[in-house]
Design an enzyme around this catalytic site. Sequence first.
Site, PDB file in Angstrom:
ATOM      1  N   GLN A 103      -9.796  -5.811  -6.255  1.00  0.00           N
ATOM      2  CA  GLN A 103      -9.126  -4.539  -5.976  1.00  0.00           C
ATOM      3  C   GLN A 103     -10.136  -3.448  -5.655  1.00  0.00           C
ATOM      4  O   GLN A 103      -9.900  -2.592  -4.794  1.00  0.00           O
ATOM      5  CB  GLN A 103      -8.283  -4.101  -7.174  1.00  0.00           C
ATOM      6  CG  GLN A 103      -7.026  -4.875  -7.327  1.00  0.00           C
ATOM      7  CD  GLN A 103      -5.934  -4.029  -7.967  1.00  0.00           C
ATOM      8  OE1 GLN A 103      -5.410  -3.115  -7.363  1.00  0.00           O
ATOM      9  NE2 GLN A 103      -5.624  -4.319  -9.208  1.00  0.00           N
ATOM     10  N   GLU A 108      -5.630   2.407  -6.777  1.00  0.00           N
ATOM     11  CA  GLU A 108      -5.930   3.524  -5.874  1.00  0.00           C
ATOM     12  C   GLU A 108      -7.345   4.049  -6.068  1.00  0.00           C
ATOM     13  O   GLU A 108      -8.002   4.464  -5.110  1.00  0.00           O
ATOM     14  CB  GLU A 108      -4.945   4.692  -6.095  1.00  0.00           C
ATOM     15  CG  GLU A 108      -3.685   4.345  -6.850  1.00  0.00           C
ATOM     16  CD  GLU A 108      -2.450   4.147  -5.998  1.00  0.00           C
ATOM     17  OE1 GLU A 108      -2.408   4.656  -4.879  1.00  0.00           O
ATOM     18  OE2 GLU A 108      -1.518   3.457  -6.463  1.00  0.00           O
ATOM     19  N   LYS A 156     -12.385 -10.709 -12.303  1.00  0.00           N
ATOM     20  CA  LYS A 156     -12.407 -11.225 -10.924  1.00  0.00           C
ATOM     21  C   LYS A 156     -11.391 -10.502 -10.035  1.00  0.00           C
ATOM     22  O   LYS A 156     -11.743  -9.984  -8.976  1.00  0.00           O
ATOM     23  CB  LYS A 156     -12.141 -12.732 -10.926  1.00  0.00           C
ATOM     24  CG  LYS A 156     -12.277 -13.376  -9.556  1.00  0.00           C
ATOM     25  CD  LYS A 156     -12.049 -14.888  -9.589  1.00  0.00           C
ATOM     26  CE  LYS A 156     -13.256 -15.625 -10.119  1.00  0.00           C
ATOM     27  NZ  LYS A 156     -13.179 -17.090  -9.840  1.00  0.00           N
ATOM     28  N   GLY A 210      -0.381  -8.470  -4.779  1.00  0.00           N
ATOM     29  CA  GLY A 210      -1.714  -8.949  -4.461  1.00  0.00           C
ATOM     30  C   GLY A 210      -2.721  -8.477  -5.488  1.00  0.00           C
ATOM     31  O   GLY A 210      -3.915  -8.773  -5.412  1.00  0.00           O
ATOM     32  N   PHE A 230       0.825  -1.218   0.000  1.00  0.00           N
ATOM     33  CA  PHE A 230       0.000   0.000   0.000  1.00  0.00           C
ATOM     34  C   PHE A 230       0.854   1.261   0.000  1.00  0.00           C
ATOM     35  O   PHE A 230       0.415   2.317   0.438  1.00  0.00           O
ATOM     36  CB  PHE A 230      -0.978  -0.013   1.193  1.00  0.00           C
ATOM     37  CG  PHE A 230      -1.746  -1.302   1.311  1.00  0.00           C
ATOM     38  CD1 PHE A 230      -2.671  -1.660   0.340  1.00  0.00           C
ATOM     39  CD2 PHE A 230      -1.523  -2.170   2.359  1.00  0.00           C
ATOM     40  CE1 PHE A 230      -3.360  -2.856   0.419  1.00  0.00           C
ATOM     41  CE2 PHE A 230      -2.213  -3.376   2.449  1.00  0.00           C
ATOM     42  CZ  PHE A 230      -3.134  -3.716   1.474  1.00  0.00           C
ATOM     43  N   GLY A 265      -5.573   1.557 -14.599  1.00  0.00           N
ATOM     44  CA  GLY A 265      -5.064   1.261 -13.258  1.00  0.00           C
ATOM     45  C   GLY A 265      -6.165   1.426 -12.234  1.00  0.00           C
ATOM     46  O   GLY A 265      -6.889   2.422 -12.240  1.00  0.00           O
ATOM     47  N   LEU A 314      -8.624  -6.142 -17.393  1.00  0.00           N
ATOM     48  CA  LEU A 314      -8.006  -7.353 -17.946  1.00  0.00           C
ATOM     49  C   LEU A 314      -8.524  -8.631 -17.293  1.00  0.00           C
ATOM     50  O   LEU A 314      -8.506  -9.692 -17.907  1.00  0.00           O
ATOM     51  CB  LEU A 314      -6.486  -7.281 -17.802  1.00  0.00           C
ATOM     52  CG  LEU A 314      -5.798  -6.098 -18.505  1.00  0.00           C
ATOM     53  CD1 LEU A 314      -4.287  -6.320 -18.542  1.00  0.00           C
ATOM     54  CD2 LEU A 314      -6.324  -5.860 -19.902  1.00  0.00           C
TER      55      LEU A 314
END
Lengths: 727, 193
Positions: free
Chosen positions: A627, A694, A622, A464, A235, A691, A619
């Site tokens: 995330q 965050e 799951k 992760g 993180f 992305g 992509l």
Amino acid sequence: MAMIGQPLDRIDGRAKVTGAAKYAAEFRVPNAVHAVLVQSTIAAGSITGFDLKEASDMPGVLAIITPNNAGKLTHPENVPQAVAGPLLQNKDILFNGQHVALVVAETLEQAQSAASAVRLTYTRGEAATSMDAMLGQAYPPKHFRNGARPPDTSRGNADESFATGAVKMDATYVTPIEHHNPMEPHATIAAWDGDRVTVWTATQGISGVQSTLAGQFGIDKANVRAICPYVGAGFGSKGNTWPPATLAALAARTVRRPVKLVLSRSQMYTSNGYRPRTVQKLKIAAAADGALLSMRHDGFSSMSRPSLGEFAEPVALATEMLYACPNVAVTHRLVALNAALPTYMRAPGEASGVYALESAMDEMAVALKMDPIAFRLKNYAETDPHENKPFASKALRACYEQGARAFGWEKRSAEPRSMRDGNILIGWGFATSTYPTNRMPSAVKIRMEKDARVVLQCGTQDIGTGTYTVMTQVAADTLGIPMHHIRFELGDSNMPPGPVSGGSMTVASVSPSVQAACRALLDKIKDRAVAQPGWGGQSRDGLQLRDGQVVGIGQQISLATLLEHGPIEAEAKTQPGDEKKEFSMHAFGAQFAEVRVDPDLGEIRVSRYVGAFDGGNILNAKTARSQLIGGITYGIGMALHEETLVDQETGRIVNTNVAEYLMPVNADVPDIQTIIVPNDDKNSNPLGVKGIGELPMVGVAAAIANAVYHATGVRVRKVPIRIEDVL
Amino acid sequence: MDELITRREVMVVAAGGMALSQAPAHGADRASDASEKQTSDVPVSLRVNGRALTLHVDQRTSLLDALREYAGLTGTKKGCDRGACGACTVHLDGRRVISCLTLASRCQGKDITTIEGLANGDQLHPVQAAFIEHDGLQCGYCTPGQIMSAAALIKEGHAGSDPEIREWMSGNICRCGAYPNIIAAIRHASRGA
């Protein structure tokens, strides 16, 4: 069937559910001994002496390393991930909990025991521990965003236009120090062989570890090998190469044996950064119809003593670009304290900054008597108003629409305290989310073995997020072969370099190189085919790879035959192009929270949550959903639980454990509905990704704070929101 | 665990001793009896995942460190070493315990199951398989503890509803925030269990 986009199980799942996945501290290195850090108990001053008699007489003790005998380390130049200290290089004490000694012993128990027997004497200096008391001495950062832009910007005239607003707000929001608390503590095993060192270390950036250690120990980069196939999350706390990794290598060099150094949970609070406390002053004015006229966002973030480095929480960047407002001014200031160096923590800048901005926007909507979403839409930025560039893509409007529909937003009654379930107050809150799309250079090596199985390698990390899995998907689609014939390897600095796993950029950075390496491999396969006798008339570009055959016009040859000549290798490097010059690149989202507040007890529970996100091309549906729910959970922690408490007398953090530093547990998290708004953003990078590490946590704290206001009528302008704030 | 002296009790005693020292630096979080000069070599015979094992540990060694540092079984994770995160959960004589608060020297003759021993050969335990299918993990570090807790609570009959699972799983922190997926995995596994 294309693999990209499928909700596939993560490839490393089996290793992780059986205990086979090896994290840094778990590698078997023969003859390894244990090191334990000793930390200061004062916040300012200097060390006047060490009493090591008792500790050094204890069984198993091999060495006690202090500033008196540590030897000199150099600070590497131009390594952004290198941290200057504390590295036992002098006797100055700059914060409470600073590393002051390192005890090395045969066993962990012996090292821990001896570390507790190390005695220090100090002269005490005066410590600055209160950010609020020091706010008047705030100063501009010297290297804001690594010098990429100034800390202050403005367009129009925010102050003059503020006066002309029909509706205005002027308020200060405060966010606390927060700690990343990845479940895996920082750990390093270091082993020297002559002037070569291997470190098994818990990191989000093996390349940074390699460069930092090489610089510090004055050895060639090629003589440092950093290994990290699994990391128990970071993180942001494992982005820099923090002193414990260096000190493990120092200890190993001192005792001439491999050394394992694992931080205790408590030591994690002063050893590897934290999200700094922020004080944010927001002034917003709008015309009576809701059109924004003026926005001012002045951000202050807490810092260490400047000699330890610099980190400024970039809280106001989203304020520049999120809304179409003609007059905007933002500033960033630092407040130096006797504290450890802060650092990036999940959604650095945006997590704290968008909390304040989207709370303020909610206050404006209330004052304007407008629906909060309608107010955002009134000021929707079709192009980036700060950079005057088109967005690479922006599906925020669809996020608002789809999120609102799934949440049932139209059934909300605007008046605070107007929605109840029996005695319980119900609040519905909303906030916008945004995070920049980043990309860095990367390189990938690929090899097709004689059995037609493929191995790809990149010195990237899987924190992760699913790097192993999605890169295998990208390779399978590009090569046109099944995923189980492909192995994607990472986490070793002997592999071609990848960027730090931060800034939500791993997929955007690494997947183009995976694709390019696969294409280069295909070209080499085809080259080998056209070199076959009788294939002279075929053009390489006309060939296809299908079901283990290279197929040309009227001819085909099996891969197996071609591979009889030996394996085929290729390598590719890719880097960002000019897209940042042409476009403003951001991911977006809409956050919807329902809270239930007990009016008598003040207990606040998040009872329902919907997040709708434009994260570009997804992509793996799951791992992406994981995330998203994980980021939202991190945001729930920010809103209601997390706060690092510093004793103002001693500068010592008092809740250095996971029992008193509250984090969301299972019972704190409701069902979370996530919506992925399709948006293949090919302007940003070849795979069209934005992305999503965050993005899902940005705005969560605001959505919950706004829901708490809606439930209770109490506007709390700080997080975490506690029972006593709403009573 | 009632018959065992736990490490928590040892720490309380030792913390009292710490207060007497002159100027302690707070490096060694694990307080210990600093006056003790001899390292003890305590042989402990126990069964781990069905295999008889004799370990020579320090009298201060936790079951967690015995597994990780002495037996080479690193599947059990150290997250906090204070009984607050659940990452070190193992089964001791069929009951789930926090191995960081269990003294290894008190495990004489005990039967321990760790994450490495949960599967039946290549056949994953239903909870392990469900964690993969429902993606009840990200970084994977809390996962062994989550799975050991989940397997036990299903057996104990505490997986009757989502709220019940949430409550009973709240001793296992997942910082990646996989909770909704963990619930789904346990719900799935408990139906077949």
